[in-house]
Design a protein around this motif. Structure first.
Motif, short mmCIF file in Angstrom:
data_model
loop_
_atom_site.label_atom_id
_atom_site.label_comp_id
_atom_site.label_asym_id
_atom_site.label_seq_id
_atom_site.Cartn_x
_atom_site.Cartn_y
_atom_site.Cartn_z
N HIS A 63 39.87 32.79 35.28
CA HIS A 63 41.22 33.04 34.79
C HIS A 63 42.30 32.45 35.68
O HIS A 63 43.48 32.70 35.46
CB HIS A 63 41.47 34.55 34.64
CG HIS A 63 40.53 35.24 33.71
ND1 HIS A 63 40.42 34.92 32.38
CD2 HIS A 63 39.61 36.21 33.91
CE1 HIS A 63 39.50 35.68 31.80
NE2 HIS A 63 39.00 36.47 32.72
N GLY A 64 41.92 31.73 36.70
CA GLY A 64 42.91 31.14 37.60
C GLY A 64 43.49 32.16 38.55
O GLY A 64 42.86 33.13 38.90
N GLY A 65 44.70 31.92 38.96
CA GLY A 65 45.36 32.81 39.93
C GLY A 65 45.73 34.14 39.32
O GLY A 65 45.31 34.50 38.25
N GLY A 66 46.55 34.84 40.03
CA GLY A 66 46.97 36.15 39.55
C GLY A 66 46.88 37.17 40.65
O GLY A 66 46.50 36.87 41.77
N SER A 67 47.24 38.37 40.31
CA SER A 67 47.21 39.45 41.28
C SER A 67 46.12 40.43 40.88
O SER A 67 46.32 41.27 40.01
CB SER A 67 48.57 40.15 41.29
OG SER A 67 48.55 41.21 42.20
N PRO A 68 44.93 40.34 41.48
CA PRO A 68 43.85 41.24 41.11
C PRO A 68 44.17 42.67 41.49
O PRO A 68 44.91 42.92 42.44
CB PRO A 68 42.67 40.71 41.91
CG PRO A 68 43.24 39.84 42.95
CD PRO A 68 44.59 39.41 42.52
N LEU A 69 43.61 43.59 40.73
CA LEU A 69 43.94 45.00 40.93
C LEU A 69 42.83 45.81 41.60
O LEU A 69 43.05 46.94 41.97
CB LEU A 69 44.28 45.63 39.58
CG LEU A 69 45.52 45.06 38.92
CD1 LEU A 69 45.66 45.60 37.50
CD2 LEU A 69 46.75 45.39 39.72
N MET A 70 41.65 45.26 41.74
CA MET A 70 40.54 46.04 42.28
C MET A 70 40.48 45.93 43.81
O MET A 70 40.38 44.84 44.36
CB MET A 70 39.21 45.57 41.69
CG MET A 70 38.06 46.45 42.09
SD MET A 70 36.50 46.20 41.18
CE MET A 70 36.42 44.47 40.93
N GLU A 71 40.53 47.09 44.46
CA GLU A 71 40.38 47.14 45.91
C GLU A 71 38.91 47.39 46.22
O GLU A 71 38.26 48.22 45.58
CB GLU A 71 41.26 48.23 46.50
CG GLU A 71 42.73 47.94 46.30
CD GLU A 71 43.62 49.07 46.77
OE1 GLU A 71 43.11 50.15 47.11
OE2 GLU A 71 44.83 48.86 46.80
N VAL A 72 38.38 46.68 47.21
CA VAL A 72 36.97 46.79 47.54
C VAL A 72 36.79 46.97 49.05
O VAL A 72 37.71 46.71 49.84
CB VAL A 72 36.17 45.57 47.06
CG1 VAL A 72 36.15 45.49 45.54
CG2 VAL A 72 36.72 44.28 47.65
#
Length: 170
Positions: A153-162
């Motif tokens: 999906h290219g760039g962006g601001s992922p929401l999952m913290e790991v």
């Protein structure tokens, strides 16, 4: 954007994207490199990556000088059905729905292992028994949110913290 979609994204899901088949979330190289930098595993030790998918973690570990045995259920090797481990370490990002089985299997091998899990993984009451039976030796939260969708999906601001959960068997 609807309020329901925005609420889902804020709560930690991203319903703008469908869930990848077989829970395939390629691990970005920086998450793998951060773990290996912190663990200081000698390069003469071998690593088994049993949920290698498209080889993202295995390729990064090899780039850093490690010998890696990479397998995956999609290529015919079901980690959970294996009976022995000839490697010094097991390091992987397991399918979330199979994470408890991965912890049990890794622990049974008696080797050090590291699994990339959601930061809130141990917050579930149903995992209390698992935590008491196999408490991680150390939990290493990442200080950024890896973009597991960067390839699709290219760039962006992922929401999952790991966080990396690491076990050093006695």
């Amino acid at each position: 954007m609807s309020n329901a979609l925005l609420g889902s994204q804020i709560a930690g899901g991203n319903s703008a994207y469908t869930k990848p088949s077989m829970e395939f979330y390629p691990t970005p190289p920086d998450a793998t490199a951060a773990l290996l930098r912190e663990l200081c595993i000698p390069n003469d030790q071998t690593i088994w990556e049993p949920a290698c998918g498209e080889m993202d973690m295995a390729d990064e570990m090899r780039r850093l000088g490690y010998t890696v045995y990479a397998t995956d259920i999609i290529t015919g090797v079901d980690f959970l059905a294996q009976t022995e481990c000839k490697n010094d370490w097991i390091i992987t990002n397991p399918p979330f729905s199979k994470s408890e089985e991965f912890i049990e299997k890794c622990a049974a091998f008696g080797r050090p292992f590291a699994l990339l899990l959601k930061s809130q993984y141990w917050h579930a009451a149903k995992r209390k028994v698992l935590f008491e039976k196999h408490p991680p030796s150390v939990i290493m939260p990442l200080t950024w949110r890896p973009n597991f969708f960067s390839k699709s999906h290219g760039g962006g601001s992922p929401l999952m913290e790991v966080a990396w959960n690491v076990w050093f068997p006695m």
